[in-house]
Design an enzyme around this catalytic site. Sequence first.
Site, PDB file in Angstrom:
ATOM      1  N   GLN A  34       6.850 -15.853 -22.220  1.00 38.91           N
ATOM      2  CA  GLN A  34       8.094 -15.604 -22.959  1.00 38.91           C
ATOM      3  C   GLN A  34       8.984 -16.849 -22.936  1.00 38.91           C
ATOM      4  OE1 GLN A  34       9.164 -13.287 -24.944  1.00 38.91           O
ATOM      5  NE2 GLN A  34       7.362 -11.986 -24.718  1.00 38.91           N
ATOM      6  N   SER A  35       8.378 -18.031 -22.927  1.00 39.64           N
ATOM      7  CA  SER A  35       9.141 -19.262 -22.793  1.00 39.64           C
ATOM      8  C   SER A  35      10.026 -19.558 -24.008  1.00 39.64           C
ATOM      9  CB  SER A  35       8.160 -20.419 -22.575  1.00 39.64           C
ATOM     10  OG  SER A  35       8.807 -21.662 -22.772  1.00 39.64           O
TER      11      SER A  35
END
Length: 341
Positions: free
Chosen positions: A76-77
């Site tokens: 989920q960067s």
Amino acid sequence: MIDLNAVPRRRYTNGPTPLEQLDRLSTELNGPRIWIKRDDLLGLAQGGNKTRKLEFLIADALAHGADTLVTMGGVQSNHCRLTLAAARREGLVCHLVLEEDLGPEGDPIPTESGGNPPEYTGNFLLFDLLGADSVDVHPHGTDLPARAQELAGELEGRGRRPYVIPVGGSNVTGALGYVDCAQELLPQFAEAGLESPSIVCPSGSAGMQAGLIVGFHGSDNRFPVIGINVSRTRAEQEPKIAGLVAETASFLELPDVPPEAVVGLGDYVGPGYALPTPEMVEALRLFARTEGIVLDPVYTGKTAAGLVDLVRSGRFGPDDDIVFIHSGGVPGLYARAQALA
Ligand SMILES: *Cc1c(COP(=O)(O)O)cnc(C)c1O
């Protein structure tokens, strides 16, 4: 004193982000004046602090003749989303090297038993929508920088010119984005009448905090920049911040920053990076309900929990001014909705 004009830079945001006062939140907390720097409103796909770093990182990539970006982060960067968005804007190829999340209890789920595959939502969904040229998801604990270097080597072998951007865009080049942000804040503080504000910001890969510290010190403003750690203890994080502060100050030929300027509080991490805490959930609801401001659960939510605790425990009084950096990350909220349900 600090002149960034000689450093190559691209522009992804039109003008400064707003500095807003949060009156209702101050009243609710019976506390200091609280201000918010709206870096969630920076440019590129849905904004956030990586946009400032990428203005310098992408310019450096282009100056090196790169045609391909390789970067890395969690599934989920925000950093990967924004690097990819910048690549689309510049017509560059972009490969993402990702690491699986931990399970809800904070332990890695062995890949043999199915691992912990990313949900098709939040930033992971946006990697697809923005058309990442490849997305490789590795088990938790993989050496991502090594995998990224390996991939860059393969790409070179095929005649590409790759440029590797580190986790969070946190090297000296990326930190310049927040040296610049400190310079952007000075006239905003003057206009708002803030004489000695304390800055509160998340501290992860530390590029944002290091840049702010160098930016203020380099222009003779000793405002405290209090980092709230999102993944490490104080003893682990402060040397990391200090190292990048020293490198960045040296690059800009500025005097050394005294060690006491480096603060990374480790009390609000909870069970680990990206794992929810009750205080984070409370802070998310508090900001939303009092001010209509949406935070994210991984960075700004835990930082807001830290801010609330510092106010409640008397660290700040009614005559203080606190500037909270909203560093973005809201797309990741939707991937972690269970934490709030
Ligand atoms: C990366 C990130 C941070 C942390 O910034 P660092 O420079 O890595 O310390 C904070 N907030 C958001 C939303 C981020 O994506």
